[in-house]
Design a protein around this motif. Structure first.
Motif, PDB file in Angstrom:
ATOM      1  N   SER A  57     -60.774 -29.727  28.589  1.00 57.25           N
ATOM      2  CA  SER A  57     -59.553 -30.166  27.921  1.00 57.25           C
ATOM      3  C   SER A  57     -59.861 -30.584  26.479  1.00 57.25           C
ATOM      4  CB  SER A  57     -58.945 -31.345  28.691  1.00 57.25           C
ATOM      5  OG  SER A  57     -57.757 -31.767  28.096  1.00 57.25           O
ATOM      6  N   LEU A  58     -59.056 -30.072  25.548  1.00 53.43           N
ATOM      7  CA  LEU A  58     -59.239 -30.384  24.136  1.00 53.43           C
ATOM      8  C   LEU A  58     -57.901 -30.792  23.538  1.00 53.43           C
ATOM      9  CD1 LEU A  58     -60.940 -30.396  21.508  1.00 53.43           C
ATOM     10  CD2 LEU A  58     -60.321 -27.979  21.247  1.00 53.43           C
ATOM     11  N   GLY A  59     -57.826 -32.010  23.045  1.00 54.26           N
ATOM     12  CA  GLY A  59     -56.655 -32.501  22.328  1.00 54.26           C
ATOM     13  C   GLY A  59     -56.933 -32.414  20.844  1.00 54.26           C
ATOM     14  N   PHE A  60     -56.146 -31.617  20.131  1.00 50.14           N
ATOM     15  CA  PHE A  60     -56.453 -31.348  18.729  1.00 50.14           C
ATOM     16  C   PHE A  60     -55.223 -31.418  17.821  1.00 50.14           C
ATOM     17  CE2 PHE A  60     -58.580 -29.109  15.281  1.00 50.14           C
ATOM     18  CZ  PHE A  60     -59.850 -29.606  15.410  1.00 50.14           C
ATOM     19  N   ALA A  61     -54.128 -31.970  18.333  1.00 55.27           N
ATOM     20  CA  ALA A  61     -52.898 -32.039  17.549  1.00 55.27           C
ATOM     21  C   ALA A  61     -53.081 -32.882  16.288  1.00 55.27           C
ATOM     22  CB  ALA A  61     -51.773 -32.625  18.407  1.00 55.27           C
ATOM     23  N   GLN A  62     -52.248 -32.620  15.315  1.00 60.60           N
ATOM     24  CA  GLN A  62     -52.230 -33.318  14.030  1.00 60.60           C
ATOM     25  C   GLN A  62     -53.589 -33.305  13.338  1.00 60.60           C
ATOM     26  OE1 GLN A  62     -51.162 -37.472  13.919  1.00 60.60           O
ATOM     27  NE2 GLN A  62     -50.596 -37.362  11.774  1.00 60.60           N
ATOM     28  N   ASN A  63     -54.188 -32.130  13.311  1.00 59.18           N
ATOM     29  CA  ASN A  63     -55.333 -31.873  12.457  1.00 59.18           C
ATOM     30  C   ASN A  63     -54.890 -30.824  11.442  1.00 59.18           C
ATOM     31  OD1 ASN A  63     -58.005 -33.284  13.070  1.00 59.18           O
ATOM     32  ND2 ASN A  63     -57.183 -32.878  15.102  1.00 59.18           N
ATOM     33  N   ARG A  64     -55.802 -30.253  10.688  1.00 57.92           N
ATOM     34  CA  ARG A  64     -55.412 -29.378   9.586  1.00 57.92           C
ATOM     35  C   ARG A  64     -55.797 -27.916   9.781  1.00 57.92           C
ATOM     36  NH1 ARG A  64     -56.862 -33.564   4.668  1.00 57.92           N
ATOM     37  NH2 ARG A  64     -55.431 -35.192   5.370  1.00 57.92           N
ATOM     38  N   VAL A  65     -55.988 -27.495  11.010  1.00 55.52           N
ATOM     39  CA  VAL A  65     -56.293 -26.089  11.275  1.00 55.52           C
ATOM     40  C   VAL A  65     -55.054 -25.264  10.943  1.00 55.52           C
ATOM     41  CG1 VAL A  65     -56.922 -24.403  13.035  1.00 55.52           C
ATOM     42  CG2 VAL A  65     -57.978 -26.658  13.045  1.00 55.52           C
ATOM     43  N   SER A  66     -55.235 -24.248  10.100  1.00 52.66           N
ATOM     44  CA  SER A  66     -54.077 -23.507   9.618  1.00 52.66           C
ATOM     45  C   SER A  66     -54.140 -22.007   9.891  1.00 52.66           C
ATOM     46  CB  SER A  66     -53.898 -23.736   8.112  1.00 52.66           C
ATOM     47  OG  SER A  66     -55.048 -23.309   7.417  1.00 52.66           O
ATOM     48  N   ASP A  67     -55.195 -21.528  10.543  1.00 53.27           N
ATOM     49  CA  ASP A  67     -55.362 -20.090  10.729  1.00 53.27           C
ATOM     50  C   ASP A  67     -55.749 -19.763  12.166  1.00 53.27           C
ATOM     51  OD1 ASP A  67     -56.294 -17.382  10.607  1.00 53.27           O
ATOM     52  OD2 ASP A  67     -56.702 -17.655   8.484  1.00 53.27           O
ATOM     53  N   TYR A  68     -55.155 -18.701  12.704  1.00 49.14           N
ATOM     54  CA  TYR A  68     -55.490 -18.242  14.059  1.00 49.14           C
ATOM     55  C   TYR A  68     -56.976 -17.903  14.194  1.00 49.14           C
ATOM     56  CZ  TYR A  68     -50.474 -17.220  14.573  1.00 49.14           C
ATOM     57  OH  TYR A  68     -49.118 -17.288  14.631  1.00 49.14           O
ATOM     58  N   TYR A  69     -57.590 -17.492  13.115  1.00 46.51           N
ATOM     59  CA  TYR A  69     -58.988 -17.068  13.144  1.00 46.51           C
ATOM     60  C   TYR A  69     -59.881 -18.133  13.795  1.00 46.51           C
ATOM     61  CZ  TYR A  69     -63.596 -15.673  11.463  1.00 46.51           C
ATOM     62  OH  TYR A  69     -64.924 -15.330  11.394  1.00 46.51           O
ATOM     63  N   ASP A  70     -59.575 -19.379  13.580  1.00 44.30           N
ATOM     64  CA  ASP A  70     -60.390 -20.460  14.127  1.00 44.30           C
ATOM     65  C   ASP A  70     -60.350 -20.539  15.652  1.00 44.30           C
ATOM     66  OD1 ASP A  70     -61.857 -22.222  12.221  1.00 44.30           O
ATOM     67  OD2 ASP A  70     -59.936 -22.085  11.198  1.00 44.30           O
ATOM     68  N   LEU A  71     -59.335 -19.982  16.265  1.00 42.12           N
ATOM     69  CA  LEU A  71     -59.254 -20.001  17.726  1.00 42.12           C
ATOM     70  C   LEU A  71     -60.428 -19.276  18.372  1.00 42.12           C
ATOM     71  CD1 LEU A  71     -55.449 -19.282  18.140  1.00 42.12           C
ATOM     72  CD2 LEU A  71     -56.619 -21.467  18.523  1.00 42.12           C
ATOM     73  N   GLU A  72     -60.995 -18.312  17.664  1.00 39.03           N
ATOM     74  CA  GLU A  72     -62.165 -17.574  18.178  1.00 39.03           C
ATOM     75  C   GLU A  72     -63.325 -18.501  18.513  1.00 39.03           C
ATOM     76  OE1 GLU A  72     -62.665 -14.387  18.977  1.00 39.03           O
ATOM     77  OE2 GLU A  72     -60.601 -13.853  18.480  1.00 39.03           O
ATOM     78  N   ASN A  73     -63.410 -19.630  17.826  1.00 39.83           N
ATOM     79  CA  ASN A  73     -64.490 -20.584  18.086  1.00 39.83           C
ATOM     80  C   ASN A  73     -64.363 -21.264  19.439  1.00 39.83           C
ATOM     81  OD1 ASN A  73     -65.881 -20.221  15.597  1.00 39.83           O
ATOM     82  ND2 ASN A  73     -64.301 -21.420  14.597  1.00 39.83           N
ATOM     83  N   LEU A  74     -63.202 -21.140  20.077  1.00 44.44           N
ATOM     84  CA  LEU A  74     -62.989 -21.724  21.400  1.00 44.44           C
ATOM     85  C   LEU A  74     -63.027 -20.670  22.510  1.00 44.44           C
ATOM     86  CD1 LEU A  74     -59.973 -24.081  20.606  1.00 44.44           C
ATOM     87  CD2 LEU A  74     -62.408 -24.644  20.588  1.00 44.44           C
ATOM     88  N   ALA A  75     -62.996 -19.419  22.136  1.00 49.38           N
ATOM     89  CA  ALA A  75     -62.872 -18.331  23.111  1.00 49.38           C
ATOM     90  C   ALA A  75     -64.022 -18.259  24.106  1.00 49.38           C
ATOM     91  CB  ALA A  75     -62.706 -16.994  22.388  1.00 49.38           C
ATOM     92  N   ASP A  76     -65.199 -18.701  23.723  1.00 47.22           N
ATOM     93  CA  ASP A  76     -66.365 -18.610  24.604  1.00 47.22           C
ATOM     94  C   ASP A  76     -66.624 -19.871  25.422  1.00 47.22           C
ATOM     95  OD1 ASP A  76     -66.924 -15.991  23.876  1.00 47.22           O
ATOM     96  OD2 ASP A  76     -68.104 -16.613  22.146  1.00 47.22           O
ATOM     97  N   LEU A  77     -65.659 -20.762  25.466  1.00 37.74           N
ATOM     98  CA  LEU A  77     -65.785 -21.956  26.303  1.00 37.74           C
ATOM     99  C   LEU A  77     -65.165 -21.625  27.659  1.00 37.74           C
ATOM    100  CD1 LEU A  77     -64.808 -24.692  23.709  1.00 37.74           C
ATOM    101  CD2 LEU A  77     -67.098 -24.021  24.446  1.00 37.74           C
ATOM    102  N   PRO A  78     -66.001 -21.259  28.650  1.00 35.23           N
ATOM    103  CA  PRO A  78     -65.503 -20.663  29.895  1.00 35.23           C
ATOM    104  C   PRO A  78     -64.638 -21.568  30.758  1.00 35.23           C
ATOM    105  CG  PRO A  78     -67.819 -21.216  30.118  1.00 35.23           C
ATOM    106  CD  PRO A  78     -67.454 -21.450  28.676  1.00 35.23           C
ATOM    107  N   LEU A  79     -64.768 -22.879  30.632  1.00 34.75           N
ATOM    108  CA  LEU A  79     -64.018 -23.794  31.490  1.00 34.75           C
ATOM    109  C   LEU A  79     -62.811 -24.428  30.803  1.00 34.75           C
ATOM    110  CD1 LEU A  79     -67.008 -25.579  33.273  1.00 34.75           C
ATOM    111  CD2 LEU A  79     -65.698 -23.594  34.033  1.00 34.75           C
ATOM    112  N   LEU A  80     -62.574 -24.056  29.552  1.00 33.65           N
ATOM    113  CA  LEU A  80     -61.464 -24.643  28.803  1.00 33.65           C
ATOM    114  C   LEU A  80     -60.135 -24.214  29.433  1.00 33.65           C
ATOM    115  CD1 LEU A  80     -60.788 -26.406  26.340  1.00 33.65           C
ATOM    116  CD2 LEU A  80     -60.604 -24.300  25.009  1.00 33.65           C
ATOM    117  N   LYS A  81     -59.415 -25.166  29.996  1.00 31.35           N
ATOM    118  CA  LYS A  81     -58.161 -24.889  30.707  1.00 31.35           C
ATOM    119  C   LYS A  81     -56.941 -25.470  30.003  1.00 31.35           C
ATOM    120  CE  LYS A  81     -60.335 -22.982  34.149  1.00 31.35           C
ATOM    121  NZ  LYS A  81     -60.795 -21.675  33.794  1.00 31.35           N
TER     122      LYS A  81
END
Length: 126
Positions: A57-81
């Protein structure tokens, strides 16, 4: 910057919301981490999480991520639900305002079952 967590390798839950953090560093020694809450910081990139292979579980609201490209950094976390970039209590990341945000997030984060507090169904992935 996140500091002082070298001596807690079995830490499973970490709340760091509202701490003026600008980048994710210093978590590589927290390999057992299951829940990470970073809402309300100044983080612009989703780097520094690749060693957290048990993260669910990752809570990341109200940060400054502005691009879909950054989502790739989470793609290899196998248990992220569960992941949240938008939250009624904290606000949203700029990327949530982009057209097609939910679809792009679910295409990239194939294991996620709950996005921004909303359960993912089969129609969401099409």
């Amino acid at each position: 910057i996140i500091e002082g967590l070298e001596g807690v390798p079995h830490l499973q839950r970490l709340w760091l919301w509202g701490n003026n953090i600008s980048r994710i560093e210093g978590l590589s020694g927290c390999g057992e981490l299951r829940e990470l809450y970073l809402q309300g910081n100044r983080i612009t990139r989703l780097n520094g999480l690749s060693s957290l292979i048990h993260l669910e579980s990752l809570g990341f609201a109200q940060n400054r991520v502005s691009d879909y490209y950054d989502l790739e950094n989470l793609a290899d976390l196998p248990l992220l639900k569960e992941v949240s970039f938008r939250d009624v209590h904290f606000g949203t990341c700029p990327m949530c305002s982009l057209e097609g945000y939910r679809s792009a997030a679910l295409l990239t984060l194939k294991h996620v079952l709950v996005l921004d507090g909303i359960e993912v169904n089969d129609d969401d992935r099409r």
